[in-house]
Design a protein around this motif. Structure first.
Motif, mmCIF file in Angstrom:
data_model
loop_
_atom_site.group_PDB
_atom_site.id
_atom_site.type_symbol
_atom_site.label_atom_id
_atom_site.label_comp_id
_atom_site.label_asym_id
_atom_site.label_seq_id
_atom_site.Cartn_x
_atom_site.Cartn_y
_atom_site.Cartn_z
ATOM 1 N N LYS A 38 -31.285 -22.877 -26.178
ATOM 2 C CA LYS A 38 -32.448 -23.403 -26.897
ATOM 3 C C LYS A 38 -33.679 -22.549 -26.617
ATOM 4 O O LYS A 38 -34.455 -22.235 -27.522
ATOM 5 N N SER A 40 -33.619 -19.403 -25.762
ATOM 6 C CA SER A 40 -33.397 -18.136 -26.481
ATOM 7 C C SER A 40 -33.791 -18.271 -27.939
ATOM 8 O O SER A 40 -34.413 -17.364 -28.513
ATOM 9 N N ASP A 41 -33.446 -19.401 -28.553
ATOM 10 C CA ASP A 41 -33.827 -19.648 -29.944
ATOM 11 C C ASP A 41 -35.349 -19.737 -30.083
ATOM 12 O O ASP A 41 -35.927 -19.204 -31.034
ATOM 13 N N LEU A 42 -36.001 -20.405 -29.136
ATOM 14 C CA LEU A 42 -37.468 -20.504 -29.172
ATOM 15 C C LEU A 42 -38.111 -19.128 -29.023
ATOM 16 O O LEU A 42 -39.095 -18.818 -29.703
ATOM 17 N N ALA A 44 -36.835 -16.298 -29.959
ATOM 18 C CA ALA A 44 -36.626 -15.608 -31.237
ATOM 19 C C ALA A 44 -37.581 -16.115 -32.317
ATOM 20 O O ALA A 44 -37.911 -15.381 -33.245
ATOM 21 N N ASN A 45 -38.040 -17.362 -32.163
ATOM 22 C CA ASN A 45 -38.946 -17.949 -33.154
ATOM 23 C C ASN A 45 -40.421 -17.843 -32.771
ATOM 24 O O ASN A 45 -41.254 -18.467 -33.416
ATOM 25 N N GLY A 46 -40.726 -17.098 -31.706
ATOM 26 C CA GLY A 46 -42.122 -16.828 -31.410
ATOM 27 C C GLY A 46 -42.690 -17.373 -30.118
ATOM 28 O O GLY A 46 -43.884 -17.239 -29.869
ATOM 29 N N LEU A 47 -41.873 -17.990 -29.266
ATOM 30 C CA LEU A 47 -42.372 -18.467 -27.978
ATOM 31 C C LEU A 47 -42.953 -17.270 -27.218
ATOM 32 O O LEU A 47 -42.278 -16.254 -27.064
ATOM 33 N N TRP A 67 -48.068 -23.113 -26.891
ATOM 34 C CA TRP A 67 -47.345 -22.786 -28.125
ATOM 35 C C TRP A 67 -46.445 -23.943 -28.538
ATOM 36 O O TRP A 67 -46.383 -24.303 -29.716
ATOM 37 N N GLN A 71 -46.743 -25.814 -32.051
ATOM 38 C CA GLN A 71 -45.637 -25.762 -33.008
ATOM 39 C C GLN A 71 -45.012 -27.128 -33.278
ATOM 40 O O GLN A 71 -44.671 -27.444 -34.401
#
Length: 86
Positions: A38, A40-42, A44-47, A67, A71
């Motif tokens: 999760k 890693s996904d964050l 990739a989405n701009g964390l 952030w 978000q």
């Protein structure tokens, strides 16, 4: 001294981050109760994060928490201790 010289001086101690305010993705996952995937996904989405070399990633906790709040409108609460309240 010129202004350019003072700009190169280290930041004051109030502006510096402490070691406890920086973590790796596994530590951030534990902080929020997420899986490493999760986080890693964050990422990739701009964390907000810092990439050190080709593999190391460090997360500045105050920036990342801000952030997350921006978000998702979420804010981390203090951790609940086991056996408390029930």
């Amino acid at each position: 001294q010129t202004k350019a010289m003072t700009a190169l001086e280290p930041a004051t101690s109030n502006a510096q981050l402490t070691a406890t305010e920086i973590t790796d993705p596994a530590g951030y996952a534990q902080r929020w109760g997420f899986s490493k995937r999760k986080v890693s996904d964050l990422l990739a989405n701009g964390l907000p994060h810092l990439k050190i070399g080709s593999r190391r990633v460090r997360i500045c906790i105050p920036e990342a928490d801000a952030w997350m709040k921006e978000q998702f409108g979420t804010q981390r609460r203090s951790q609940v201790t086991k056996g408390a309240g029930i």
